[in-house]
Design a protein around this motif. Sequence first.
Motif, PDB file in Angstrom:
ATOM      1  N   VAL A  17      19.244  99.369  22.877  1.00 30.81           N
ATOM      2  CA  VAL A  17      17.927  99.323  23.533  1.00 30.81           C
ATOM      3  C   VAL A  17      18.100  99.210  25.048  1.00 30.81           C
ATOM      4  CG1 VAL A  17      15.835  97.920  23.832  1.00 30.81           C
ATOM      5  CG2 VAL A  17      16.692  98.422  21.539  1.00 30.81           C
ATOM      6  N   ILE A  18      18.996  98.353  25.485  1.00 28.36           N
ATOM      7  CA  ILE A  18      19.247  98.214  26.929  1.00 28.36           C
ATOM      8  C   ILE A  18      19.769  99.523  27.511  1.00 28.36           C
ATOM      9  CG2 ILE A  18      20.740  97.087  28.634  1.00 28.36           C
ATOM     10  CD1 ILE A  18      20.469  94.528  26.900  1.00 28.36           C
ATOM     11  N   GLY A  19      20.667 100.186  26.795  1.00 27.83           N
ATOM     12  CA  GLY A  19      21.211 101.468  27.258  1.00 27.83           C
ATOM     13  C   GLY A  19      20.149 102.540  27.353  1.00 27.83           C
ATOM     14  N   VAL A  20      19.275 102.606  26.372  1.00 31.41           N
ATOM     15  CA  VAL A  20      18.220 103.624  26.392  1.00 31.41           C
ATOM     16  C   VAL A  20      17.194 103.323  27.481  1.00 31.41           C
ATOM     17  CG1 VAL A  20      16.290 104.596  25.078  1.00 31.41           C
ATOM     18  CG2 VAL A  20      18.522 104.371  24.004  1.00 31.41           C
ATOM     19  N   VAL A  21      16.802 102.063  27.625  1.00 26.96           N
ATOM     20  CA  VAL A  21      15.811 101.709  28.648  1.00 26.96           C
ATOM     21  C   VAL A  21      16.370 101.932  30.056  1.00 26.96           C
ATOM     22  CG1 VAL A  21      14.509  99.781  29.661  1.00 26.96           C
ATOM     23  CG2 VAL A  21      14.528 100.117  27.189  1.00 26.96           C
ATOM     24  N   SER A  22      17.572 101.456  30.315  1.00 28.25           N
ATOM     25  CA  SER A  22      18.150 101.642  31.652  1.00 28.25           C
ATOM     26  C   SER A  22      18.493 103.108  31.898  1.00 28.25           C
ATOM     27  CB  SER A  22      19.375 100.748  31.845  1.00 28.25           C
ATOM     28  OG  SER A  22      20.368 101.072  30.899  1.00 28.25           O
ATOM     29  N   GLY A  23      18.939 103.820  30.860  1.00 34.04           N
ATOM     30  CA  GLY A  23      19.219 105.248  31.004  1.00 34.04           C
ATOM     31  C   GLY A  23      17.960 106.045  31.277  1.00 34.04           C
ATOM     32  N   THR A  24      16.867 105.663  30.642  1.00 33.34           N
ATOM     33  CA  THR A  24      15.596 106.344  30.886  1.00 33.34           C
ATOM     34  C   THR A  24      15.148 106.138  32.326  1.00 33.34           C
ATOM     35  OG1 THR A  24      14.937 106.126  28.576  1.00 33.34           O
ATOM     36  CG2 THR A  24      13.179 106.489  30.170  1.00 33.34           C
ATOM     37  N   ALA A  25      15.257 104.922  32.813  1.00 39.70           N
ATOM     38  CA  ALA A  25      14.882 104.648  34.206  1.00 39.70           C
ATOM     39  C   ALA A  25      15.768 105.450  35.163  1.00 39.70           C
ATOM     40  CB  ALA A  25      14.995 103.160  34.491  1.00 39.70           C
ATOM     41  N   ALA A  26      17.062 105.498  34.879  1.00 38.90           N
ATOM     42  CA  ALA A  26      17.984 106.248  35.737  1.00 38.90           C
ATOM     43  C   ALA A  26      17.721 107.749  35.654  1.00 38.90           C
ATOM     44  CB  ALA A  26      19.424 105.939  35.341  1.00 38.90           C
ATOM     45  N   ALA A  27      17.387 108.251  34.464  1.00 42.00           N
ATOM     46  CA  ALA A  27      17.110 109.682  34.302  1.00 42.00           C
ATOM     47  C   ALA A  27      15.840 110.070  35.057  1.00 42.00           C
ATOM     48  CB  ALA A  27      16.979 110.030  32.823  1.00 42.00           C
ATOM     49  N   ILE A  28      14.799 109.254  34.945  1.00 44.74           N
ATOM     50  CA  ILE A  28      13.545 109.552  35.631  1.00 44.74           C
ATOM     51  C   ILE A  28      13.737 109.511  37.142  1.00 44.74           C
ATOM     52  CG2 ILE A  28      11.201 108.694  36.068  1.00 44.74           C
ATOM     53  CD1 ILE A  28      11.172 107.812  33.089  1.00 44.74           C
ATOM     54  N   ALA A  29      14.522 108.550  37.623  1.00 42.04           N
ATOM     55  CA  ALA A  29      14.761 108.423  39.066  1.00 42.04           C
ATOM     56  C   ALA A  29      15.725 109.478  39.596  1.00 42.04           C
ATOM     57  CB  ALA A  29      15.299 107.031  39.374  1.00 42.04           C
ATOM     58  N   GLY A  30      16.389 110.204  38.709  1.00 42.30           N
ATOM     59  CA  GLY A  30      17.324 111.237  39.142  1.00 42.30           C
ATOM     60  C   GLY A  30      18.719 110.720  39.410  1.00 42.30           C
ATOM     61  N   TRP A  35      26.273 111.135  37.314  1.00 42.70           N
ATOM     62  CA  TRP A  35      27.356 110.730  36.428  1.00 42.70           C
ATOM     63  C   TRP A  35      27.223 111.504  35.117  1.00 42.70           C
ATOM     64  CZ3 TRP A  35      24.559 106.693  38.892  1.00 42.70           C
ATOM     65  CH2 TRP A  35      25.241 106.109  39.958  1.00 42.70           C
ATOM     66  N   PRO A  36      27.847 112.674  35.032  1.00 40.71           N
ATOM     67  CA  PRO A  36      27.657 113.538  33.854  1.00 40.71           C
ATOM     68  C   PRO A  36      28.045 112.880  32.535  1.00 40.71           C
ATOM     69  CG  PRO A  36      28.769 114.735  35.613  1.00 40.71           C
ATOM     70  CD  PRO A  36      28.662 113.308  36.052  1.00 40.71           C
ATOM     71  N   ARG A  37      29.068 112.057  32.520  1.00 38.32           N
ATOM     72  CA  ARG A  37      29.466 111.405  31.267  1.00 38.32           C
ATOM     73  C   ARG A  37      28.403 110.417  30.783  1.00 38.32           C
ATOM     74  NH1 ARG A  37      35.915 110.159  31.670  1.00 38.32           N
ATOM     75  NH2 ARG A  37      36.551 112.351  31.757  1.00 38.32           N
ATOM     76  N   LEU A  38      27.880 109.632  31.702  1.00 42.31           N
ATOM     77  CA  LEU A  38      26.804 108.704  31.337  1.00 42.31           C
ATOM     78  C   LEU A  38      25.548 109.460  30.937  1.00 42.31           C
ATOM     79  CD1 LEU A  38      27.079 105.825  33.958  1.00 42.31           C
ATOM     80  CD2 LEU A  38      27.650 105.762  31.539  1.00 42.31           C
ATOM     81  N   GLU A  39      25.304 110.582  31.598  1.00 40.53           N
ATOM     82  CA  GLU A  39      24.143 111.392  31.254  1.00 40.53           C
ATOM     83  C   GLU A  39      24.267 111.933  29.830  1.00 40.53           C
ATOM     84  OE1 GLU A  39      21.560 114.693  33.590  1.00 40.53           O
ATOM     85  OE2 GLU A  39      23.701 115.142  33.375  1.00 40.53           O
ATOM     86  N   ARG A  40      25.445 112.438  29.479  1.00 36.34           N
ATOM     87  CA  ARG A  40      25.663 112.925  28.112  1.00 36.34           C
ATOM     88  C   ARG A  40      25.535 111.787  27.102  1.00 36.34           C
ATOM     89  NH1 ARG A  40      29.514 116.310  30.676  1.00 36.34           N
ATOM     90  NH2 ARG A  40      31.191 114.823  30.291  1.00 36.34           N
ATOM     91  N   LEU A  41      26.074 110.620  27.425  1.00 37.05           N
ATOM     92  CA  LEU A  41      25.968 109.464  26.535  1.00 37.05           C
ATOM     93  C   LEU A  41      24.507 109.063  26.339  1.00 37.05           C
ATOM     94  CD1 LEU A  41      27.258 107.164  24.887  1.00 37.05           C
ATOM     95  CD2 LEU A  41      27.387 105.860  27.020  1.00 37.05           C
ATOM     96  N   TYR A  42      23.756 109.049  27.417  1.00 33.74           N
ATOM     97  CA  TYR A  42      22.335 108.692  27.323  1.00 33.74           C
ATOM     98  C   TYR A  42      21.592 109.667  26.412  1.00 33.74           C
ATOM     99  CZ  TYR A  42      17.415 108.693  28.482  1.00 33.74           C
ATOM    100  OH  TYR A  42      16.050 108.699  28.395  1.00 33.74           O
ATOM    101  N   TYR A  43      21.769 110.965  26.632  1.00 37.18           N
ATOM    102  CA  TYR A  43      21.047 111.935  25.815  1.00 37.18           C
ATOM    103  C   TYR A  43      21.534 111.920  24.369  1.00 37.18           C
ATOM    104  CZ  TYR A  43      18.592 113.520  29.905  1.00 37.18           C
ATOM    105  OH  TYR A  43      17.778 113.560  31.004  1.00 37.18           O
ATOM    106  N   PHE A  44      22.794 111.581  24.140  1.00 38.15           N
ATOM    107  CA  PHE A  44      23.288 111.408  22.771  1.00 38.15           C
ATOM    108  C   PHE A  44      22.599 110.216  22.098  1.00 38.15           C
ATOM    109  CE2 PHE A  44      26.286 109.278  19.883  1.00 38.15           C
ATOM    110  CZ  PHE A  44      26.394 110.264  18.912  1.00 38.15           C
ATOM    111  N   LEU A  45      22.483 109.094  22.819  1.00 33.32           N
ATOM    112  CA  LEU A  45      21.801 107.916  22.272  1.00 33.32           C
ATOM    113  C   LEU A  45      20.334 108.209  21.959  1.00 33.32           C
ATOM    114  CD1 LEU A  45      23.160 105.001  24.495  1.00 33.32           C
ATOM    115  CD2 LEU A  45      23.715 105.490  22.115  1.00 33.32           C
ATOM    116  N   VAL A  46      19.676 108.921  22.855  1.00 34.30           N
ATOM    117  CA  VAL A  46      18.277 109.272  22.620  1.00 34.30           C
ATOM    118  C   VAL A  46      18.162 110.196  21.416  1.00 34.30           C
ATOM    119  CG1 VAL A  46      16.290 110.520  23.582  1.00 34.30           C
ATOM    120  CG2 VAL A  46      17.495 108.858  24.977  1.00 34.30           C
ATOM    121  N   ALA A  47      19.083 111.137  21.278  1.00 38.85           N
ATOM    122  CA  ALA A  47      19.065 112.035  20.112  1.00 38.85           C
ATOM    123  C   ALA A  47      19.260 111.246  18.820  1.00 38.85           C
ATOM    124  CB  ALA A  47      20.147 113.104  20.259  1.00 38.85           C
ATOM    125  N   CYS A  48      20.143 110.261  18.843  1.00 40.54           N
ATOM    126  CA  CYS A  48      20.350 109.417  17.654  1.00 40.54           C
ATOM    127  C   CYS A  48      19.097 108.621  17.315  1.00 40.54           C
ATOM    128  CB  CYS A  48      21.527 108.468  17.871  1.00 40.54           C
ATOM    129  SG  CYS A  48      23.119 109.275  17.909  1.00 40.54           S
TER     130      CYS A  48
END
Length: 129
Positions: A17-30, A35-48
Motif C-alpha cells: 500500500v505504501i509503495g502504490v500510494v507513494s508511487g502514484t504520487a511520484a508518477a503524477i508529479a512526473g 527512475w525506470p526500474r522504480l517506474e516498472r516496479l510501480y506499474y507491475f504492483l499496480v497491475a497486480c
Amino acid sequence: MYLWLANGVTLLHGMLVIGVVSGTAAAIAGRLRRWPRLERLYYFLVACVLTSQFVRGECILTVLEKTLRTRHDPQSSYHNSCLLHYMPWLPLWGINVLGPALIVLGLLSFPFWRLHDRRQRKAQALSQQ
C-alpha cells in the motif's frame, strides 16, 4: 505459526500500500519517470493490484491474511477490508473513490509524461538547429 504468517502478510500488504500510494504520487508529479526500474516496479504492483481486484473482487493479500488468521483462531478474522480494519479513521469514500481515482491518474500519467518528454526533446532539437 499461522499467526506469524498472517502478521507477515499484513506487513507485506502495508508495504504494498505504501509503495502504490507513494508511487502514484511520484508518477503524477512526473518524478517516477526519472527512475525506470522504480517506474516498472510501480506499474507491475499496480497491475497486480488491479488483476487481484478484477479476478478475485478483493485484494488477494487480504484473503490470504484472513485465511491464516482463521486457521490460527476461527474467531480472529475480520470481516471488512484490510485498510478499514487497520486504519478505521480513514473515510470510506477515501478508500472507495479517492484511492481508485488516484491510481487511474497514476496510470494516465505514464503517457502524459512520455508525450511531454517527447515534445520537450523535439523543441530542444529544433532550437539547436
